[in-house]
Design an enzyme around this catalytic site. Sequence first.
Site, short mmCIF file in Angstrom:
data_model
loop_
_atom_site.label_atom_id
_atom_site.label_comp_id
_atom_site.label_asym_id
_atom_site.label_seq_id
_atom_site.Cartn_x
_atom_site.Cartn_y
_atom_site.Cartn_z
N SER A 211 0.88 -1.51 0.04
CA SER A 211 -0.17 -0.04 -0.29
C SER A 211 0.80 1.22 0.57
O SER A 211 1.47 1.16 -0.53
CB SER A 211 -0.64 -0.09 1.54
OG SER A 211 -1.98 0.93 1.15
N ASP A 305 -9.31 -5.22 -5.27
CA ASP A 305 -8.36 -3.47 -4.10
C ASP A 305 -9.74 -2.87 -4.99
O ASP A 305 -9.73 -2.49 -6.31
CB ASP A 305 -6.87 -4.20 -4.57
CG ASP A 305 -6.85 -2.65 -3.56
OD1 ASP A 305 -7.51 -2.47 -3.38
OD2 ASP A 305 -5.72 -3.12 -3.29
N HIS A 336 -7.16 -5.95 -0.83
CA HIS A 336 -6.02 -4.54 -0.53
C HIS A 336 -4.97 -5.46 0.39
O HIS A 336 -4.06 -5.48 0.30
CB HIS A 336 -6.43 -3.34 -0.25
CG HIS A 336 -5.75 -2.31 -0.14
ND1 HIS A 336 -4.33 -2.22 -0.86
CD2 HIS A 336 -4.91 -1.21 1.20
CE1 HIS A 336 -4.02 -0.94 -0.42
NE2 HIS A 336 -4.24 -0.50 0.15
#
Length: 363
Positions: A211, A305, A336
Amino acid sequence: MDGKYVLLDSETPVFTKPYAVDLKEKQLKLIKFPEGFCQILEVKNDWVIALGSSINSTPNLYLSNIANSTDLTNLTWLPIEDPASKKLPNITYETFAFPARDYQDKLVTGIFISPTDLRDSREGSCVVTGHGGPHAQLSAGYYQSVALYAELGLKVCLINYVGSTGVDEDYVNALLGKVGTNDVDDIYDSIQYVIANKNVDKEKLILSGGSHGGFLVTSISGQHPELDFLACIARNPVIDVASMSAISDIPDWTVCEADGDCNLKPLAQMYGRTPEEMANMYQVSPIAHVQKVKVPTLLLLGKEDLRVPYSQGLLYHRILKARGVETRCLIYDDVHSLAKIDVEYDCFLNMAKFMEKFIYYRS
């Protein structure tokens, strides 16, 4: 607790600790705890149950009876299982801190982990990791991935850059509008710190992050190609903040983190950004530096995601491939976090294989 106290756990720099809020005295009191990480699970009938762990100690449950304690800050914790059976003797760790170059009176903190037999040696590659968020924290608790890295003979550097949680609101807000620059500086300086102070070989560095952590590792691989990293692993990384602003389920993140515009506003007013704002989003992104990337890169992406749509990582993979940079992209039927059991297992196996390939290739 008879209305006298509220028990909670809270992050501090590199640790997560238990606290008691004294409602009468209006004071926050630190409670001693035997592990680097504590999570208060339940308080009932004067009993407290907490989950504790450390970098080199797997999770254990702890009980404490408040009624039998005369000093709430010095509770006696009873482990459910023998703590000695939870220890991982092959892992050692220590925390570190140094002044952040882009701020006054702020520290970058982190945790350096090593296989015990390599602690005093420059042997072994080092995995450099910054957390996602960016407003989150890497605490001194147990991480399965870190334990597995140690089993593979790898050192690990966990970094809490300015903007992390665990200090205060000013520390968190200091990063707003400065992602891609100040946080990358903190990662770079952390690398230099462990090279100088922690027996890390500058020729054996590996990047890994997910991320915003993926944003950081792909950013530094382009901004500092001279570091000649062995490999880079990015899980659902933010690659182009400008394009992500139109497709993410948190468009306010892109506006606040990149442009520093954190005023709450309706979604309809969030779009129609100026050319200058969109250009800034692009300039602070890893894609702005992709032409300088030379490190072999593994992308691990979640097809479902919504936070960082997998088109971000796929674009990066295609550009690297077109430029002749060695790259591999794996797309999973996951969201995610990539936290499904089979997905997490497959991710780590492929990460380990990818690292091993370039560790031995360089040697």
